[in-house]
Design a protein around this motif. Structure first.
Motif, PDB file in Angstrom:
ATOM      1  N   ASP A  18       1.272  56.034  21.075  1.00 32.21           N
ATOM      2  CA  ASP A  18       0.434  55.858  22.263  1.00 32.21           C
ATOM      3  C   ASP A  18      -0.035  57.207  22.792  1.00 32.21           C
ATOM      4  O   ASP A  18       0.665  58.203  22.659  1.00 32.21           O
ATOM      5  N   PRO A 125      -2.983  52.542  23.007  1.00 33.39           N
ATOM      6  CA  PRO A 125      -2.065  52.309  21.890  1.00 33.39           C
ATOM      7  C   PRO A 125      -2.619  52.872  20.577  1.00 33.39           C
ATOM      8  O   PRO A 125      -3.828  52.963  20.388  1.00 33.39           O
ATOM      9  N   GLU A 126      -1.705  53.251  19.712  1.00 33.41           N
ATOM     10  CA  GLU A 126      -2.112  53.726  18.389  1.00 33.41           C
ATOM     11  C   GLU A 126      -3.005  52.675  17.739  1.00 33.41           C
ATOM     12  O   GLU A 126      -2.750  51.478  17.858  1.00 33.41           O
ATOM     13  N   ALA A 168       4.721  52.731  13.552  1.00 30.55           N
ATOM     14  CA  ALA A 168       3.819  51.748  14.151  1.00 30.55           C
ATOM     15  C   ALA A 168       3.444  50.665  13.153  1.00 30.55           C
ATOM     16  O   ALA A 168       3.355  49.489  13.499  1.00 30.55           O
TER      17      ALA A 168
END
Length: 190
Positions: A18, A125-126, A168
């Motif tokens: 993030d 967020p990623e 992730a």
């Protein structure tokens, strides 16, 4: 960063996970009311110097910008929203004292609309951010998180948006596996 040489190539930010971004600024509503807006204008550099002296507070980088002769703002990149909140509420930091003065004036009815204040905070967020820098020194997100050659994340924007760290990617895969429902067991099948 002043004096930093440009990289003669294309790069992208090395951010992982993030990303926490704060946009914060002021608007001069009445130029003639210098005694109202000048202290506000001078407060931000003081806070940035305070944060630069203590990197553990979590500010990774910032960019000073102007939108017009009336509007000035800062884009800030933070380690996390928790670090941002911690700084904002820390009684030993200048930000806390500055807001106490503003709140006191507001309670006394002394706010006259001479200067406007605003901020917007985002936790991205990623997979929901991407960047490209062509012939640039580290700037913005890349100055905050480092930069890598573009090829590491993808030459096209959609490839960079699709980039995931292993951590992730594993978490996303686990969520997908949990959401799969076997045929005949779905709630709307009868």
């Amino acid at each position: 960063m002043p004096g930093t040489n440009a990289t003669a190539t294309r790069t992208t930010a090395a951010a992982e996970g993030d990303v926490t971004v704060l946009l914060i600024g002021m608007r001069i509503n009445h130029f003639w009311a210098v005694h109202h807006w000048l202290p506000v204008f001078l407060a931000m550099p003081r806070m940035l110097r305070e944060l630069a002296k203590d990197p553990e507070r979590g500010l990774l980088n910032h960019v000073l910008l102007t939108a017009s002769p009336r509007t000035y703002y800062v884009v800030q990149y933070w380690e996390s929203k928790e670090k941002l909140y911690e700084y904002a509420h820390s009684p030993d930091m200048f930000h806390h004292r500055a807001w106490a003065v503003i709140n006191r004036k507001e309670r006394k009815g002394q706010v006259r609309g001479h200067v406007g204040l605003w901020h917007e905070a985002y936790v991205v967020p990623e997979g929901s951010y991407e960047s490209i820098y062509a012939d640039m020194p580290p700037f913005g997100l890349a100055a905050a998180h480092g930069q890598v050659p573009l090829e590491r994340r993808g030459k096209r924007a959609r490839d960079r948006f699709a980039y995931r760290t292993r951590k992730a990617a594993g978490a996303a895969e686990a969520r997908t596996e949990k959401s799969v429902v076997a045929p005949g067991n779905a709630p709307d099948e009868g």
